[in-house]
Design a protein around this motif. Structure first.
Motif, short mmCIF file in Angstrom:
data_model
loop_
_atom_site.label_atom_id
_atom_site.label_comp_id
_atom_site.label_asym_id
_atom_site.label_seq_id
_atom_site.Cartn_x
_atom_site.Cartn_y
_atom_site.Cartn_z
N ILE A 123 0.87 -1.18 0.00
CA ILE A 123 0.00 0.00 0.00
C ILE A 123 0.90 1.23 0.00
CG2 ILE A 123 -1.86 1.23 1.20
CD1 ILE A 123 -2.66 -1.63 0.19
N LYS A 124 0.80 2.04 -1.04
CA LYS A 124 1.66 3.22 -1.17
C LYS A 124 1.11 4.42 -0.40
CE LYS A 124 4.87 1.66 -3.93
NZ LYS A 124 6.28 1.73 -3.61
N ILE A 125 -0.20 4.54 -0.35
CA ILE A 125 -0.86 5.56 0.47
C ILE A 125 -1.92 4.83 1.27
CG2 ILE A 125 -2.29 7.66 0.49
CD1 ILE A 125 -1.02 8.40 -2.22
N GLU A 126 -1.79 4.88 2.57
CA GLU A 126 -2.72 4.18 3.44
C GLU A 126 -4.13 4.78 3.32
OE1 GLU A 126 -2.39 1.43 5.31
OE2 GLU A 126 -0.32 1.20 4.66
N MET A 127 -5.11 3.98 3.74
CA MET A 127 -6.50 4.40 3.70
C MET A 127 -6.65 5.74 4.40
SD MET A 127 -9.59 3.56 2.72
CE MET A 127 -9.71 1.79 2.56
N ARG A 128 -7.38 6.65 3.75
CA ARG A 128 -7.59 7.97 4.34
C ARG A 128 -8.92 8.55 3.89
NH1 ARG A 128 -3.13 11.79 3.04
NH2 ARG A 128 -4.70 13.38 3.03
N ASN A 129 -9.43 9.43 4.71
CA ASN A 129 -10.63 10.19 4.39
C ASN A 129 -10.21 11.60 4.05
OD1 ASN A 129 -12.54 8.12 5.04
ND2 ASN A 129 -12.09 8.50 7.19
N GLU A 130 -10.73 12.11 2.94
CA GLU A 130 -10.41 13.47 2.52
C GLU A 130 -11.46 14.44 3.05
OE1 GLU A 130 -7.65 14.14 1.37
OE2 GLU A 130 -6.94 12.33 0.41
N PRO A 131 -11.07 15.71 3.23
CA PRO A 131 -12.02 16.71 3.75
C PRO A 131 -13.27 16.85 2.88
CG PRO A 131 -9.79 17.62 3.68
CD PRO A 131 -9.74 16.26 3.03
N TRP A 132 -13.18 16.54 1.58
CA TRP A 132 -14.34 16.65 0.70
C TRP A 132 -15.19 15.39 0.72
CZ3 TRP A 132 -9.26 17.13 -0.77
CH2 TRP A 132 -8.69 16.04 -1.40
N GLY A 133 -14.77 14.38 1.51
CA GLY A 133 -15.60 13.21 1.74
C GLY A 133 -15.14 11.92 1.11
N ASP A 134 -14.22 11.96 0.15
CA ASP A 134 -13.76 10.72 -0.49
C ASP A 134 -12.96 9.88 0.50
OD1 ASP A 134 -14.87 11.79 -2.74
OD2 ASP A 134 -12.98 12.16 -3.77
N ARG A 135 -13.05 8.58 0.33
CA ARG A 135 -12.26 7.63 1.11
C ARG A 135 -11.45 6.82 0.11
NH1 ARG A 135 -11.60 5.58 6.03
NH2 ARG A 135 -11.47 3.34 6.37
N HIS A 136 -10.13 6.75 0.33
CA HIS A 136 -9.30 6.07 -0.67
C HIS A 136 -7.95 5.64 -0.12
CE1 HIS A 136 -6.57 9.58 -1.80
NE2 HIS A 136 -7.40 10.08 -0.93
N PHE A 137 -7.27 4.82 -0.94
CA PHE A 137 -5.89 4.41 -0.70
C PHE A 137 -5.25 4.21 -2.06
CE2 PHE A 137 -8.15 0.45 -1.15
CZ PHE A 137 -7.26 -0.45 -1.70
N ALA A 138 -3.94 4.01 -2.10
CA ALA A 138 -3.26 3.88 -3.39
C ALA A 138 -2.24 2.75 -3.37
CB ALA A 138 -2.58 5.20 -3.77
N GLN A 140 0.59 0.63 -6.48
CA GLN A 140 1.36 0.91 -7.69
C GLN A 140 1.45 -0.36 -8.53
OE1 GLN A 140 5.45 2.11 -6.98
NE2 GLN A 140 5.19 3.76 -8.46
N ASP A 141 1.27 -0.22 -9.85
CA ASP A 141 1.37 -1.39 -10.71
C ASP A 141 2.84 -1.65 -11.08
OD1 ASP A 141 2.13 0.07 -13.01
OD2 ASP A 141 0.40 -0.54 -14.19
N PRO A 142 3.15 -2.74 -11.75
CA PRO A 142 4.54 -3.08 -12.08
C PRO A 142 5.25 -2.05 -12.96
CG PRO A 142 3.14 -4.99 -12.40
CD PRO A 142 2.23 -3.82 -12.14
N ASN A 143 4.50 -1.18 -13.60
CA ASN A 143 5.07 -0.17 -14.48
C ASN A 143 5.35 1.15 -13.77
OD1 ASN A 143 4.71 -1.76 -17.02
ND2 ASN A 143 2.60 -1.66 -16.30
N GLY A 144 5.05 1.20 -12.46
CA GLY A 144 5.24 2.44 -11.70
C GLY A 144 4.03 3.36 -11.73
N ILE A 145 2.92 2.90 -12.25
CA ILE A 145 1.71 3.72 -12.33
C ILE A 145 0.99 3.66 -10.99
CG2 ILE A 145 -0.53 4.01 -13.46
CD1 ILE A 145 0.78 2.65 -15.95
#
Length: 156
Positions: A123-138, A140-145
């Motif tokens: 997990i490159k960016i741990e689960m987080r809630n954004e001030p605008w309401g989105d919930r997400h994490f990030a 990376q694929d094998p190509n660096g995307i």
């Protein structure tokens, strides 16, 4: 026909003509479909990542081209081997691993987060809630995307 009747007739005909032209233009625009394509030397790793980690299906595959679809078949992404003789020079250079990201919207971002952690995906960016309401994490694929996996907050 008096002048008022002629004027109303001209306005109505103009409206109908404009609506007809706009309707055709609008219909043509709706036929557009986007398929992002990445030129990569990491063909096998990419296929394994998207199919085994994210559950994408294979729409089409040959020795130099891979077209994948999301599990619900609503979106596609393609991968191409670099420098393939069947392709024009514009499509020869491989992606260099920077300056691109994908966003994948999911219904249950928390469940997907847990599934990917269990599979050992970094997990490159741990689960987080954004001030605008989105919930997400990030990840990376094998190509660096970078891949942002998100549950959008309902707009009010």
């Amino acid at each position: 026909m008096n002048s008022i009747t002629k004027y109303v007739t001209m306005v109505l005909l103009g409206f109908l003509l404009a609506n007809s032209i706009y309707g055709q233009t609008s219909k043509n625009r709706n036929k557009m479909k986007l398929n992002a394509g990445i030129i990569t030397e990491k063909f096998a790793e990419t296929k394994k990542f998207y199919t085994e980690i994210l559950g994408f299906g294979i729409t089409f595959e040959n020795e130099f081209y891979l077209l994948l679809h999301t599990p619900d078949r609503s979106s596609e992404i393609s991968f191409l081997l670099p420098n393939h003789p069947s392709q024009q020079p514009l499509f020869h250079q491989p992606f260099k691993g920077q300056g691109m990201y994908l966003t994948i919207e999911v219904d249950d971002v928390d469940a997907l987060y847990q599934q990917l952690k269990k599979k050992g995906v970094e997990i490159k960016i741990e689960m987080r809630n954004e001030p605008w309401g989105d919930r997400h994490f990030a990840i990376q694929d094998p190509n660096g995307i970078g891949i942002d996996l998100v549950k959008y907050a309902p707009q009010e």
